[in-house]
Design a protein around this motif. Structure first.
Motif, PDB file in Angstrom:
ATOM      1  N   ARG A   2       2.756   5.858  -3.371  1.00  0.00           N
ATOM      2  CA  ARG A   2       3.839   6.564  -4.062  1.00  0.00           C
ATOM      3  C   ARG A   2       3.642   6.568  -5.570  1.00  0.00           C
ATOM      4  O   ARG A   2       3.824   7.593  -6.233  1.00  0.00           O
ATOM      5  CB  ARG A   2       5.187   5.926  -3.715  1.00  0.00           C
ATOM      6  N   SER A   3       3.259   5.425  -6.127  1.00  0.00           N
ATOM      7  CA  SER A   3       3.142   5.331  -7.581  1.00  0.00           C
ATOM      8  C   SER A   3       1.918   6.054  -8.124  1.00  0.00           C
ATOM      9  O   SER A   3       1.944   6.598  -9.235  1.00  0.00           O
ATOM     10  CB  SER A   3       3.108   3.860  -8.022  1.00  0.00           C
ATOM     11  N   SER A   4       0.834   6.064  -7.339  1.00  0.00           N
ATOM     12  CA  SER A   4      -0.403   6.697  -7.811  1.00  0.00           C
ATOM     13  C   SER A   4      -0.502   8.159  -7.420  1.00  0.00           C
ATOM     14  O   SER A   4      -1.209   8.935  -8.068  1.00  0.00           O
ATOM     15  CB  SER A   4      -1.618   5.949  -7.240  1.00  0.00           C
ATOM     16  N   GLY A   5       0.172   8.529  -6.327  1.00  0.00           N
ATOM     17  CA  GLY A   5       0.065   9.891  -5.835  1.00  0.00           C
ATOM     18  C   GLY A   5      -1.240  10.155  -5.105  1.00  0.00           C
ATOM     19  O   GLY A   5      -1.592  11.313  -4.854  1.00  0.00           O
ATOM     20  N   GLY A  20      -9.226   9.823  -4.653  1.00  0.00           N
ATOM     21  CA  GLY A  20      -8.682  11.151  -4.915  1.00  0.00           C
ATOM     22  C   GLY A  20      -9.675  12.025  -5.652  1.00  0.00           C
ATOM     23  O   GLY A  20     -10.799  11.600  -5.960  1.00  0.00           O
ATOM     24  N   ALA A  21      -9.261  13.224  -5.951  1.00  0.00           N
ATOM     25  CA  ALA A  21     -10.113  14.160  -6.681  1.00  0.00           C
ATOM     26  C   ALA A  21     -10.402  13.622  -8.076  1.00  0.00           C
ATOM     27  O   ALA A  21      -9.536  13.000  -8.711  1.00  0.00           O
ATOM     28  CB  ALA A  21      -9.440  15.523  -6.772  1.00  0.00           C
ATOM     29  N   PRO A  24       0.834  11.227  -0.885  1.00  0.00           N
ATOM     30  CA  PRO A  24       2.210  11.689  -0.651  1.00  0.00           C
ATOM     31  C   PRO A  24       2.451  13.134  -1.087  1.00  0.00           C
ATOM     32  O   PRO A  24       3.189  13.407  -2.037  1.00  0.00           O
ATOM     33  CB  PRO A  24       3.046  10.707  -1.473  1.00  0.00           C
ATOM     34  N   ASP A  25       1.814  14.055  -0.394  1.00  0.00           N
ATOM     35  CA  ASP A  25       2.069  15.476  -0.620  1.00  0.00           C
ATOM     36  C   ASP A  25       1.981  16.193   0.723  1.00  0.00           C
ATOM     37  O   ASP A  25       1.861  15.562   1.768  1.00  0.00           O
ATOM     38  CB  ASP A  25       1.106  16.068  -1.659  1.00  0.00           C
ATOM     39  N   ASP A  26       2.034  17.501   0.709  1.00  0.00           N
ATOM     40  CA  ASP A  26       2.054  18.263   1.957  1.00  0.00           C
ATOM     41  C   ASP A  26       0.670  18.730   2.399  1.00  0.00           C
ATOM     42  O   ASP A  26       0.556  19.548   3.314  1.00  0.00           O
ATOM     43  CB  ASP A  26       2.967  19.487   1.803  1.00  0.00           C
ATOM     44  N   SER A  27      -0.377  18.217   1.760  1.00  0.00           N
ATOM     45  CA  SER A  27      -1.720  18.649   2.115  1.00  0.00           C
ATOM     46  C   SER A  27      -2.126  18.096   3.478  1.00  0.00           C
ATOM     47  O   SER A  27      -1.652  17.051   3.919  1.00  0.00           O
ATOM     48  CB  SER A  27      -2.728  18.182   1.055  1.00  0.00           C
ATOM     49  N   ARG A  28      -3.029  18.808   4.135  1.00  0.00           N
ATOM     50  CA  ARG A  28      -3.521  18.360   5.442  1.00  0.00           C
ATOM     51  C   ARG A  28      -4.514  17.223   5.239  1.00  0.00           C
ATOM     52  O   ARG A  28      -5.470  17.358   4.484  1.00  0.00           O
ATOM     53  CB  ARG A  28      -4.195  19.530   6.158  1.00  0.00           C
ATOM     54  N   THR A  53       0.840  -1.215   0.000  1.00  0.00           N
ATOM     55  CA  THR A  53       0.000   0.000   0.000  1.00  0.00           C
ATOM     56  C   THR A  53       0.869   1.257   0.000  1.00  0.00           C
ATOM     57  O   THR A  53       0.500   2.268  -0.611  1.00  0.00           O
ATOM     58  CB  THR A  53      -0.950   0.012   1.203  1.00  0.00           C
ATOM     59  N   ASP A  54       2.003   1.204   0.675  1.00  0.00           N
ATOM     60  CA  ASP A  54       2.932   2.337   0.609  1.00  0.00           C
ATOM     61  C   ASP A  54       3.405   2.560  -0.826  1.00  0.00           C
ATOM     62  O   ASP A  54       3.473   3.689  -1.317  1.00  0.00           O
ATOM     63  CB  ASP A  54       4.148   2.091   1.512  1.00  0.00           C
ATOM     64  N   ASP A  55       3.745   1.456  -1.497  1.00  0.00           N
ATOM     65  CA  ASP A  55       4.185   1.545  -2.898  1.00  0.00           C
ATOM     66  C   ASP A  55       3.075   2.107  -3.782  1.00  0.00           C
ATOM     67  O   ASP A  55       3.335   2.922  -4.681  1.00  0.00           O
ATOM     68  CB  ASP A  55       4.602   0.170  -3.418  1.00  0.00           C
ATOM     69  N   LEU A  56       1.837   1.668  -3.520  1.00  0.00           N
ATOM     70  CA  LEU A  56       0.717   2.143  -4.331  1.00  0.00           C
ATOM     71  C   LEU A  56       0.493   3.637  -4.131  1.00  0.00           C
ATOM     72  O   LEU A  56       0.216   4.364  -5.099  1.00  0.00           O
ATOM     73  CB  LEU A  56      -0.551   1.364  -3.970  1.00  0.00           C
TER      74      LEU A  56
END
Length: 255
Positions: free
Chosen positions: A95-98, A219-220, A120-124, A90-93
């Protein structure tokens, strides 16, 4: 300060007592060990027996732990093994999908989130482990409903609430959605649960080839979809993740 419920404390003490020492104990042994009147002990034991947590031997009248506790224990172990096996994938997913990744299992009439990897971004973001998601509208829920007969029964009997204008609520239309999910090998949710949000999920199977959970990304819509359809690369990534976790759980067949 909140007070503990005495009857529950006594029931828990009985289960711990039966779990250790001799395999079977009589009413007098249980009552004297716990410092209870026989009538009180018998009432608690009778309730535990009705719920399947305690069994009484017909010949001796002695009590032992019941099969329901074994079932609950196995469920606990299954969920924790599932989460442990899924951590790396799930960590890999993510990272790869964002996108955010969710691991869900059937719980009562919903999907219990047992693992959540942040986008994996800086959003809250808010950790959703322990949250309940609906079965009929989410991608995770559709996958569980399509592959798990118990989940299918739960969702068939429950009210299918319309969260957005896109939510499928009719019985026949919903069965069509499940047929499509099984045919494709993955489930989707494009603004059926939350406006502006899209998801894709795939089933996870164990060594018995039974569905034990589902993994998906959320995601969006503008990121997860392209030209009005879920992005094929994200669908492939989710399915690869589900297969990897299934293999780690001992599933030999490719799903």
């Amino acid at each position: 300060m909140a007070r503990n419920i005495q009857s529950l404390e006594r029931a828990a003490a009985m289960l711990r007592l039966l779990a250790g020492g001799e395999r079977r104990l009589g009413l007098s042994d249980i009552a004297s060990t716990l410092g209870l009147a026989k009538g009180t002990a018998h009432g608690i034991l009778r309730t535990l027996q009705q719920e399947g947590f305690v069994e009484q031997d017909d010949a001796s009248g002695r009590y032992q732990l019941g099969a329901e506790l074994l079932r609950l224990g196995n469920s606990y172990l299954d969920v924790h093994e599932l989460r442990a096996r899924a951590l790396v994938w799930t960590d890999d997913l993510a990272r790869s999908s964002g996108e955010s990744v969710y691991l869900g299992v059937l719980h009562q009439q919903g999907v219990l989130i047992v693992h959540h990897v942040f986008r994996p971004d800086d959003s809250r973001q808010v950790l959703e482990v322990g949250a309940m998601h609906p079965l009929h509208s989410t991608a995770l829920g559709k996958v569980l409903s399509a592959y798990d007969p118990v989940a299918h029964s739960e969702v068939a009997e429950a009210e299918r609430k319309a969260f957005t204008p896109r939510t499928v609520t009719g019985a026949s239309a919903f069965e069509d959605v499940l047929d499509l999910t099984r045919a494709r090998g993955w489930g989707s949710d494009v603004e059926e649960t939350w406006e502006g949000v899209a998801s894709v999920a795939a089933p996870i199977h164990d060594r018995r080839r039974l569905p034990v959970g589902a993994v998906g990304i959320t995601g969006a819509v503008e990121r997860v979809c392209a030209d009005g359809e879920l992005r094929s690369d994200l669908v492939a990534a989710v399915r690869d993740c589900a297969r990897a976790v299934s293999r780690d759980l001992g599933a030999l067949r490719r799903f």
